[in-house]
Structures are given as C-alpha cells and as structure tokens.
Scaffold this active site. Structure first.
Site, PDB file in Angstrom:
ATOM      1  CD  GLU A  56       8.791  15.375   7.001  1.00  0.00           C
ATOM      2  OE1 GLU A  56       9.951  14.720   6.984  1.00  0.00           O
ATOM      3  OE2 GLU A  56       8.253  13.757   6.479  1.00  0.00           O
ATOM      4  CE  LYS A 127      12.676  12.960   9.390  1.00  0.00           C
ATOM      5  NZ  LYS A 127      11.904  13.357   7.946  1.00  0.00           N
ATOM      6  CB  CYS A 163       7.842  11.169   9.653  1.00  0.00           C
ATOM      7  SG  CYS A 163       7.991  10.229   8.447  1.00  0.00           S
ATOM      8  CB  SER A 197       4.306   7.349   6.223  1.00  0.00           C
ATOM      9  OG  SER A 197       5.020   6.570   5.583  1.00  0.00           O
ATOM     10  CG  ASP A 324       2.170  -4.078 -20.226  1.00  0.00           C
ATOM     11  OD1 ASP A 324       1.605  -4.905 -19.307  1.00  0.00           O
ATOM     12  OD2 ASP A 324       2.959  -4.800 -21.497  1.00  0.00           O
ATOM     13  CB  SER A 325      -1.996   0.005 -24.304  1.00  0.00           C
ATOM     14  OG  SER A 325      -2.137  -1.187 -24.455  1.00  0.00           O
ATOM     15  CD  GLU A 430       6.994  -4.840 -21.492  1.00  0.00           C
ATOM     16  OE1 GLU A 430       6.272  -5.142 -21.981  1.00  0.00           O
ATOM     17  OE2 GLU A 430       6.731  -2.855 -21.273  1.00  0.00           O
TER      18      GLU A 430
END
EC number: 6.3.5.1
Length: 569
Positions: A56, A127, A163, A197, A324-325, A430
């Site tokens: 698409e 579409k 799609c 998609s 996280d880091s 967070e």
C-alpha cells in the site's frame, strides 16, 4: 457457487506465478522508492513471474500524512508510476500510490492500487474503507472508493483490495460497506490485498485471523503483501502471507526484513498448507514476556530506520545503572553498532556507587564508549543560585528535578556538539503516571521503550541475556530507584509495578473504565489514584518525543485525549 465450478476455476490457475515484494520504503523519497520497486520487478522477472505485487502507497511511503496536501507530492507520485510502468511490459505490476479524484465532489485523492501491464496503466482500484482511528487518519485525505471491479489478467479475475478493505468482518463491523461483497459477484479467481499493517505484539495473529475469515467467507485463496520498515514511531513488520482457499497458510514471508516470495497458484490446492493459524492468545490481561522476541526485533528496526532514514549515525544516552537505561543501551548497541552509541554516566550526590559500577560493567560488556561526568558541583551551584528564591523551604521534587534537568542539559550539549541523537530511556509505566521530569529525563529525539511497561522492560532485559550476561544481574535484581534523594525507591511514589502495569494495561490498551477495572480485582482506591495520575499528566506526554510503537495503544499520535479535561482526574 457450485463446488465443481469452483474446482475447475482453481484448476485453471495452474500456469500463473505471482511474486510478493515485501519492501522497506522511505516517505517522500520517490527516487529511492522507485528504484527499489523497479529492482523488485526485475527480481520477479528473473523468477519468470506473471505478476509482482507491492504494498500500500509504496510509491510515496506510508503514512505520508499532510504531504498529501501538496500538489507537488502527488505529481511526483504520478511521475514515479510513469517511470515504473516502463518496466511493466512482459510482467504485470500491482502497486500502491495516491490517485487523483476526477470528480469535483469529495476529497481530491483516492488511496489506490495501480495495475500496470504492457507499459500502461490498465486499471486503478480505489480503497473503500479508510481507517480513522489510532495511528490512522486516512479519511482526512482520501475519498472512499465507490466502484468495484475485478482486474482481468491472462484469463483470470483478480479481486484486488487495499489493507483495511478486508477488515470489515466480524460481529460489529466498523463500516457499512464490504468491498469483497461487491467483487465476489463478479466471480473472481483469487483475492490480492496490498497492505501497510503496523506491528504490535498481538497484531500478527489478528492479521492472520482476519485473512482466514475472508478466505473462508468467500472461498477464495488470498495473497497478502505487507510493507516492512519503520516510519518514525510506527513499525511495519512484514510477514506477508499466502492462504489457500481452505484457510491454511501456504507461505509466510519473514518478519522485520525485506523479502520476495513467489507462489505457483496450483500450490493453493488442498493439502499443501505449511502452517496452521495459531490458537488465539488471551489479550484481556497483560503478559509481561508475551512475544518479547518480536518486540526486540521491532525496537531494533525502529532505531535503525529512524537513524538511517534521517541520516544520523550516532546515539547518546544517560546511563544510570538502572534497568531502563541498560535495556536502551543494549538495544541501541545492537541496532547501531557498539562504537556508535555513547553512554554518559552522570552521578549526583544521591547516586549510589553500586549504580555507577553497574553502568560501567554494562558498557564493558557491550564494548561501547562511556564517560563519567559527576554533577555534584553543578548541582550545588544551582542550589546556591536558587537559595534566595527557595527561601529555606524544605527539600522536595524541585531539588530532585534539578538533578534530572542538569543531566538533560549536559546530554543535549554533547548531542549538539558531536551530532548525536539523544535516546530517551523512560518506560510506559513512568510516562503513564507522570513519573518523569520535563526537560530532564524526558528529553530526547526518540523514545525506545516508551511503549513498554516496566515489567516488560525486565522481560526484555532477560531476553537480551538469553545467551549470556550482557546486562549485569545486579541491574535486573535490585529495586528500581531514580536516586534523586537519600534511600529513594520507586515504590515510595508508585504501586508495585507488577500490579500497576496490569492496571494501566486495562485502562490504556483495553480502554476499561474504573468499574470494569475494579471488577477484575484491583483495589478501588488504587484504581482511582492511578487513573487520576494518567489523566493529569497528559501535558507532560504532549511534550514528549516520538515513541517506537509496539502495543495496540501507544502514547503519541495514536492516543488523543485532552490536556485540559476533568474525566477521572
């Protein structure tokens, strides 16, 4: 239709060979996209294919958004199709691109599939179903298709859709039309869908189920060509599919990489399935490690394409010794190469030495460059300057956030000086609750784990360590802390993440209200407090950087709620 008639139609398809071209496009880069499509045509010709199918809006890249409002952008799309059709001589080409609406009424454009053959545009399919939800906003630009015709090709009839056109099945249809209901009346031989998609960690299964539902409803095989690649926050995972008329997967292209897949239509007969559709997962509750391998691949692709398509090569981030880091650093090193990711350790007076040691050990495991820049003196200078204005008030979040903003300023200074892109390390837990500092740890050019809840981040860390320790065990095992005041723990301000994350998932991904969430066993006071935190902190998220989307409902373009509102706040 009579079973005997259908069987004879399938038998007549023996000679046709179709190639699915699963490619990675760059929005607005017409020269590169055109060259890639032409190369795909050449590769299909080399396989002696009769037809090659692309995805698409491949000519311009998906989603082009407001670029579609520029006539020059549309003119370049048309010029690209003109260049491509010269290569569609002894092979037919199906590709996606915008098409002008010749009528004065309605939107100026259609989202279209172009059928090219013998050096000409033979047919254009519009579409019909235009998604306008989550990350999609197609009705802003496109007119829905209102005419439906199969494409005749070599004595066969192709039912071509784009799609969303195949997604209107089920107990609660979103749209009033179903294009295949019109096309099936013309007795097509096969369905072909051009798609863009996006990935989320449950969508590949949902995609297979909807294709299978179409196949079983219309009793036709389907070829489904999906795009691959990342466009800022949206990741497309590929995984193009071929289903036979009995609802079995005959071919599945790789995920997260470009690929060509060919199919001889005689292989769509009974008994040639290579994979059955999997059992539906339970998505009513957050499972922390669900499809964590695909999440990892999506983040890698998201980083690589963001940097590659923007022309960047090097990243920087603050490395704290926290989970996280650590995960962001490990993923970035894999995506960009260890020499291209610089970690900056910025300990303050409240940073523990074991956190510094953990961050150093992580960089030594990864082999990436790192620096230690202690911010004690800068912090004391800020406090000294602010002291007359703070007027002896007790220590609170102002002093905590000052540390975070000092770090943000130093990281952005290094980014400006050396041309790095700052990777943000905030997680979805967070961001949901506002547990972050604007212009401090919320700074960055790209958020890597902003669509992963904290417990998913831990699951990803364990996945990264699946072949041996990369992220030090101490980073995974210790209690999470921002280390902005003495003996601080995240649990001082937030509920236990194992509970919080599942609660947030119900509200954000599943859009459950407080009554429904409480009915699932969550404490009513905790639910009220948490939802208030989420809604009151929209103003922070509104100023946040793009987030690589891996869930069905990420913060950013796919979630639009008012900043000034009182619902549950």
């Amino acid at each position: 239709m009579d079973r005997t008639i259908r069987s004879s139609i399938n038998d007549s398809l023996v000679t046709m060979k179709i190639v699915l071209a699963q490619q990675n496009y760059h929005i607005g880069n017409f020269e590169k996209n055109t060259a890639k499509i032409i190369a795909g045509i050449a590769a299909a010709k080399a396989q002696q294919a009769d037809l090659v199918v692309f995805s698409e809006l491949c000519v311009c890249g998906y989603p082009p958004r407001d670029f579609l409002e520029f006539e020059d952008f549309i003119a370049r799309s048309y010029a690209a199709i003109d260049a491509i059709k010269a290569h569609a001589t002894d092979i037919a080409v199906l590709l996606g691109g915008p098409a002008r609406n010749p009528q004065l009424s309605g939107k100026d454009l259609f989202n279209a599939a172009w059928f090219l053959y013998e050096g000409e545009v033979k047919q254009v399919v519009h579409k019909t179903l235009l998604p306008t939800y989550d990350v999609f906003d197609e009705y802003r630009y496109f007119e829905p298709g209102f005419e439906w015709s199969v494409i005749p090709f070599k004595g066969k009839k192709l039912a071509v859709t784009v799609c969303e056109d195949i997604w209107n099945l089920g107990d609660n249809p979103l749209y009033r039309e179903c294009p295949m209901d019109h096309l099936i009346l013309q007795q097509p031989d096969i369905m072909i869908n051009l798609s863009a998609s996006p990935f989320d960690y449950d969508h590949a299964h949902e995609r297979k189920e909807i294709i299978r539902a179409n196949v079983l409803k219309y009793k036709l095989p389907m070829l489904y060509c999906n795009t691959v690649g990342s466009q800022t926050e949206i990741v497309f995972d590929g995984g193009s599919l071929v289903f036979d008329a009995q609802g079995n997967v005959v071919k599945e292209l790789p995920y997260f990489e470009e690929a060509l897949g060919s199919i001889e239509l005689e292989s769509l007969s009974v008994g040639n399935a290579v994979k059955q559709v999997e059992v539906a997962p339970d998505v009513t509750e957050l499972v922390f490690d669900y499809n964590i391998d695909r999440i990892y691949q999506a983040l890698l692709l998201g980083i690589r394409d963001y940097f590659g398509k923007m022309g960047f090569t090097k990243a920087i981030l603050g490395s704290s010794g926290g989970i996280d880091s650590a995960v962001v650093l490990a993923v970035a090193c894999e995506a960009l190469g260890k020499d291209n990711v610089r970690a900056i350790l910025l300990p303050s007076p409240y940073s523990s030495e074991h956190s510094v040691d953990d961050a150093v050990a992580l960089s030594k495991h990864l082999g990436n460059p790192y620096d230690i820049v202690r911010i004690h003196d800068i912090y004391e200078s800020f406090l000294h300057t602010l002291n007359p204005l703070f007027n002896g008030l007790p220590f609170n979040v102002a002093e905590e956030n000052t540390q975070s903003r000092i770090r943000g300023n130093l990281l952005m200074g290094l980014s400006n000086k050396f041309g790095y892109i700052l990777l943000n390390t905030s997680n979805k837990s967070e961001l949901s609750t506002g547990y972050g500092t604007l212009y401090g740890d919320m700074a960055g050019g790209l958020s890597v784990i902003g669509d992963l809840y904290k417990m998913q981040v831990y699951a990803l860390a364990r996945y990264i360590n699946r072949h041996g320790e990369i992220i030090p065990a101490n980073i995974i095992d210790k209690a999470p802390s921002a280390e902005l005041r003495p003996n601080q723990k995240d649990s001082d301000s937030l509920p236990d993440y194992a509970v919080l994350d599942k609660l947030l998932y119900q509200y954000i991904e599943r859009r459950q209200g407080p009554r429904e969430i409480v009915a699932r066993g969550f404490d009513a006071a905790l639910v009220a407090r948490t939802l208030k935190l989420v809604n009151n902190n929209e103003y922070k998220r509104n100023q946040f950087c793009p987030i690589i989307r891996v869930s069905s409902k990420a913060f950013g373009v796919g979630r639009r709620v008012p900043i000034v509102g009182t619902y549950l706040s």
